[in-house]
Scaffold this active site. Structure first.
Site, mmCIF file in Angstrom:
data_model
loop_
_atom_site.group_PDB
_atom_site.id
_atom_site.type_symbol
_atom_site.label_atom_id
_atom_site.label_comp_id
_atom_site.label_asym_id
_atom_site.label_seq_id
_atom_site.Cartn_x
_atom_site.Cartn_y
_atom_site.Cartn_z
ATOM 1 N N HIS A 1 0.812 -1.215 0.000
ATOM 2 C CA HIS A 1 0.000 0.000 0.000
ATOM 3 C C HIS A 1 0.849 1.271 0.000
ATOM 4 C CE1 HIS A 1 -3.102 -2.965 1.238
ATOM 5 N NE2 HIS A 1 -3.851 -2.204 0.462
ATOM 6 N N ASP B 1 -10.814 -2.295 2.096
ATOM 7 C CA ASP B 1 -10.181 -2.641 3.375
ATOM 8 C C ASP B 1 -9.686 -1.420 4.124
ATOM 9 O OD1 ASP B 1 -7.743 -1.962 2.003
ATOM 10 O OD2 ASP B 1 -7.676 -4.001 1.239
ATOM 11 N N ASP C 1 -20.249 0.320 -8.775
ATOM 12 C CA ASP C 1 -19.358 -0.142 -9.834
ATOM 13 C C ASP C 1 -18.409 0.996 -10.192
ATOM 14 O OD1 ASP C 1 -18.175 -1.339 -12.040
ATOM 15 O OD2 ASP C 1 -19.800 -0.763 -13.384
ATOM 16 N N ASP D 1 -7.133 0.577 -6.800
ATOM 17 C CA ASP D 1 -6.754 -0.536 -5.921
ATOM 18 C C ASP D 1 -7.771 -1.657 -6.113
ATOM 19 O OD1 ASP D 1 -5.697 -2.134 -3.968
ATOM 20 O OD2 ASP D 1 -6.442 -0.951 -2.283
#
Length: 555
Positions: free
Chosen positions: A317, A339, A393, A412
Site C-alpha cells: 500500500h 479494506d 461499480d 486498488d
C-alpha cells in the site's frame, strides 16, 4: 394394445420391465391427459435441476480458479458434448424407458448434488488450482472438474430420449408435436433453474447446501414420476431397486446437508489455518479474516485468494499510494480499497481535503469499520470526516463523475486476470479516469505481479498509454507468505501469496515514481527501494502489446 395374457416380446434385461410394457400404451393409474401433464412437469423440474448443476460448476470453478470466461467455456462445452453422447447412449434404453429414466435421475441427483462439495473439498485440502489448462492432465482438481462436467452432461443428455419415449407411451402423437411439447417444458424449466440459482439458492442456501437441495428435488421428482406413474411397467424387483436406490441417494444428500457447516469449518481451517475469526458470504463471495489477535498477523481472503496479508501489506500500500501523492493531492479518488488500507496511506499526507472511496463490496467496508483487527490495521481510516464511501461499480462511478474533479486517482482493484475485473483494466476505463483527472493530476494502477505474469502487467501499461496518458512502470518485491513463521494459512495457501507487485503511475505529462520530500516517511518504502523496483520492472518489458478494450479483452 397387448393384452395382459399375451406373451411379451423378448427384451433385455427382462427383470427390469413388466410384461406388456414397452410395446404398447402405458398402463397408467391416471387418465392419459393427466399422465402427459405429469411427464411434462417432470421434464420441467429435471431441466431446472440440470441447469443448476451446470451453473454451479461454472460458478465454483470461477470462484476458485478465476477467469470466468475460460471456466464457463470449458465446463459448458464439455457438458454440451457429453449431452450429445448421452442422448446417443440412451437409445439403447428406450425399451426400458421407465426404469432407465429412474436410474438416470437417481444417479444425476447423487453426482450433481455432491459435485460442489467434492470440488470445494479438493480445493481446500490440496490448493492445487494454479496453472493453465495446458497442463490440465497433471492437475487433479481440473481433471475432476472436467469429469463432473462429463458425467453430468451424459446424464442430462440421456433424459430427453427417455422422456420422449415415456410421453409417447402415455399418448401417441406426431413426432413434431411431441418434440415441441417436451422441449417447451425443458426450456422453461431451464429458465426457472437459471433464475433460481443466483436469486434463490445462492443468497438463501449457499452454494453447497443449494446444490444438495437441488439433488434432493431431482431424486424425489424423478423417483416419483417413475414409481408413481409408470410403476406397472416395472417388475417388482425393479421397483424395489429404484426405491432403495433413491432412498440411499436422499440419505446421502440429507447427511451431507446436515454436516455441511462442519465441512465448511474444516475446509476453512485447511485453507486458512486454525485462527479463522470471521467467515461470511457477501452475495456470492466468501470473505474470511484469519489472525489479527494475540500478535498473529491479520490475513484477509476473498474467495480463497489472499487479498491482504498483515505480514507485508505496508510494502504494497505504501508503494501504491505514496508515489502518486507527490504533487497536488487535495482531492483523491480511490477505486476499490474497501479494506481501508489505501485510505490510511492517503490520510498520512497533509493537505488532503477529501477522499472518495468507491468500494466494490459493502460487507468488506463494514468489516474494515467494525472488525477490531482490521480497523486497527487501517488506523480507523473510515472514521475520518474527510472520507466518503460509496458502494458502486467503479466504471459507472467514473462515467458519472464531473471532469477534472480529482488530483489523484488510486486504482486498488483485484488483479486483471479475474474476469469480473477485466473491464476495470480496459482502455475505456482509463479514458474515463483520464477525464476526471485535474490538470497535473496522477493515476496509479495496481497492475498485478510483474515477474510471475509480465504479459498481463505490460498489457495494463499499454492500455493506460492507449487511453492518452504517459506512464511510469514500477514495482516492489514481496516476500512469500510461506516464509513467514507462526500460525496462519495452510502451506498450500501460503504458496499462492504473490511474490511481487506491479504498479503503473500515469499522468498527462511524464510522471516519475518518487516520494514527496515534504510528505510523510513511509515505514517500509524508500527512495532507493522505489528506484530499484522501477529498474527491475523495466527489465521485464514486453513491447508492442495491444491495448485491452471492452470488446477485445487481452487478459
Amino acid at each position: 394394445m397387448i393384452e395382459p395374457h399375451a406373451p411379451a416380446p423378448p427384451r433385455s434385461p427382462a427383470s427390469w420391465s413388466a410384461p406388456g410394457g414397452p410395446d404398447g400404451p402405458a398402463r397408467l393409474p391416471v387418465r392419459p391427459g393427466t399422465g402427459r401433464f405429469l411427464v411434462l412437469a417432470g421434464a420441467f423440474v429435471c431441466a431446472a435441476c440440470g441447469l443448476v448443476y451446470e451453473l454451479e460448476l461454472v460458478a465454483l470453478a470461477s470462484y476458485l480458479m478465476g477467469d470466468s470466461v475460460t471456466q464457463a467455456s470449458v465446463v459448458l462445452s464439455v457438458m454440451v458434448f457429453a449431452m450429445g453422447i448421452g442422448s446417443l447412449a440412451a437409445k439403447r434404453l428406450r425399451g426400458l424407458a421407465a426404469a432407465g429414466f429412474g436410474a438416470v435421475e437417481a444417479t444425476l441427483a447423487l453426482v450433481g448434488g455432491c459435485s460442489a462439495m467434492a470440488l470445494y473439498a479438493v480445493f481446500a485440502w490440496t490448493g492445487d488450482w494454479g496453472g493453465g489448462w495446458g497442463g490440465m492432465w497433471a492437475n487433479g482438481p481440473r481433471c475432476l472438474l472436467v469429469a463432473f462436467s462429463l458425467a453430468i452432461g451424459l446424464l442430462i443428455g440421456a433424459e430427453v430420449p427417455l422422456l420422449m419415449e415415456l410421453i409417447q407411451r402415455v399418448r401417441r402423437q406426431d413426432a413434431g408435436g411431441a418434440v415441441a411439447d417436451l422441449f417447451a417444458a425443458d426450456y422453461v424449466g431451464a429458465l426457472v433453474g437459471g433464475l433460481a440459482f443466483p436469486f434463490l439458492l445462492l443468497p438463501f442456501f449457499g452454494q453447497l447446501t443449494g446444490t444438495l437441495l437441488t439433488g434432493a428435488v431431482n431424486a424425489v421428482v424423478g423417483g416419483a414420476l417413475v414409481l408413481g406413474l409408470f410403476r406397472r411397467d416395472l417388475t417388482r424387483r425393479a421397483r424395489w431397486l429404484l426405491l432403495i436406490g433413491n432412498g440411499l441417494v436422499l440419505a446421502v444428500l440429507a447427511s451431507a446437508a446436515v454436516l455441511v457447516d462442519d465441512f465448511e469449518r474444516a475446509a476453512r481451517q485447511a485453507m486458512y489455518g486454525e485462527d479463522v475469526r470471521v467467515a461470511l458470504r457477501t452475495g456470492v463471495k466468501e470473505v474470511v479474516l484469519a489472525g489479527g489477535t494475540d500478535g498473529r498477523p491479520l490475513d484477509l481472503y476473498v474467495d480463497g485468494r489472499l487479498r491482504v496479508s498483515g505480514r507485508d501489506e505496508p510494502r504494497f500500500h505504501e508503494a501504491l499510494v505514496h508515489p502518486a501523492m507527490t504533487g497536488p493531492h487535495a482531492r483523491v479518488l480511490i477505486l476499490g480499497g474497501g479494506d481501508g488500507l489505501a485510505v490510511r496511506e492517503v490520510l498520512r499526507h497533509s493537505g488532503v481535503d477529501r477522499v472518495d472511496v468507491v468500494g466494490l463490496d459493502a460487507e468488506v467496508v463494514r468489516l474494515a469499520r467494525t472488525d477490531p483487527a482490521l480497523s486497527a490495521l487501517n488506523e480507523h481510516a473510515f472514521g475520518d470526516p474527510r472520507v466518503r464511501v460509496t458502494t458502486a461499480d467503479p466504471f459507472g462511478r467514473l462515467r458519472g463523475a464531473d471532469p477534472e474533479t480529482y488530483d489523484v486517482v488510486v486504482s486498488d482493484l483485484p488483479d486483471p486476470g479475474i474476469t469480473a475485473s477485466t473491464k476495470l483494466y480496459s482502455q475505456e476505463f482509463y479514458g474515463l479516469a483520464r477525464r476526471v483527472l485535474a490538470p497535473g493530476g496522477r493515476l496509479v494502477v495496481h497492475a498485478g505481479p510483474v515477474a510471475d505474469d509480465p504479459r498481463v502487467y505490460w498489457t495494463v501499461e499499454a492500455t493506460v498509454r492507449a487511453a492518452g496518458l504517459r506512464t511510469a512502470p514500477y514495482g516492489t518485491g514481496s516476500p512469500r507468505a510461506a516464509s513467514a513463521a507462526g500460525p496462519g494459512p495452510a502451506p498450500a495457501e501460503r504458496s499462492r501469496a504473490p511474490r511481487d507487485r506491479g504498479f503503473v503511475l500515469a499522468a498527462r505529462t511524464d510522471p516519475r515514481p518518487r516520494l514527496d520530500p515534504d510528505g510523510p516517511r513511509p515505514s517500509v518504502l524508500t527512495e532507493a527501494s522505489l528506484a530499484a523496483g522501477e529498474r527491475a520492472t523495466r527489465r521485464t518489458r514486453i513491447g508492442d502489446l495491444p491495448a485491452s478494450t471492452l470488446v477485445h479483452p487481452r487478459y
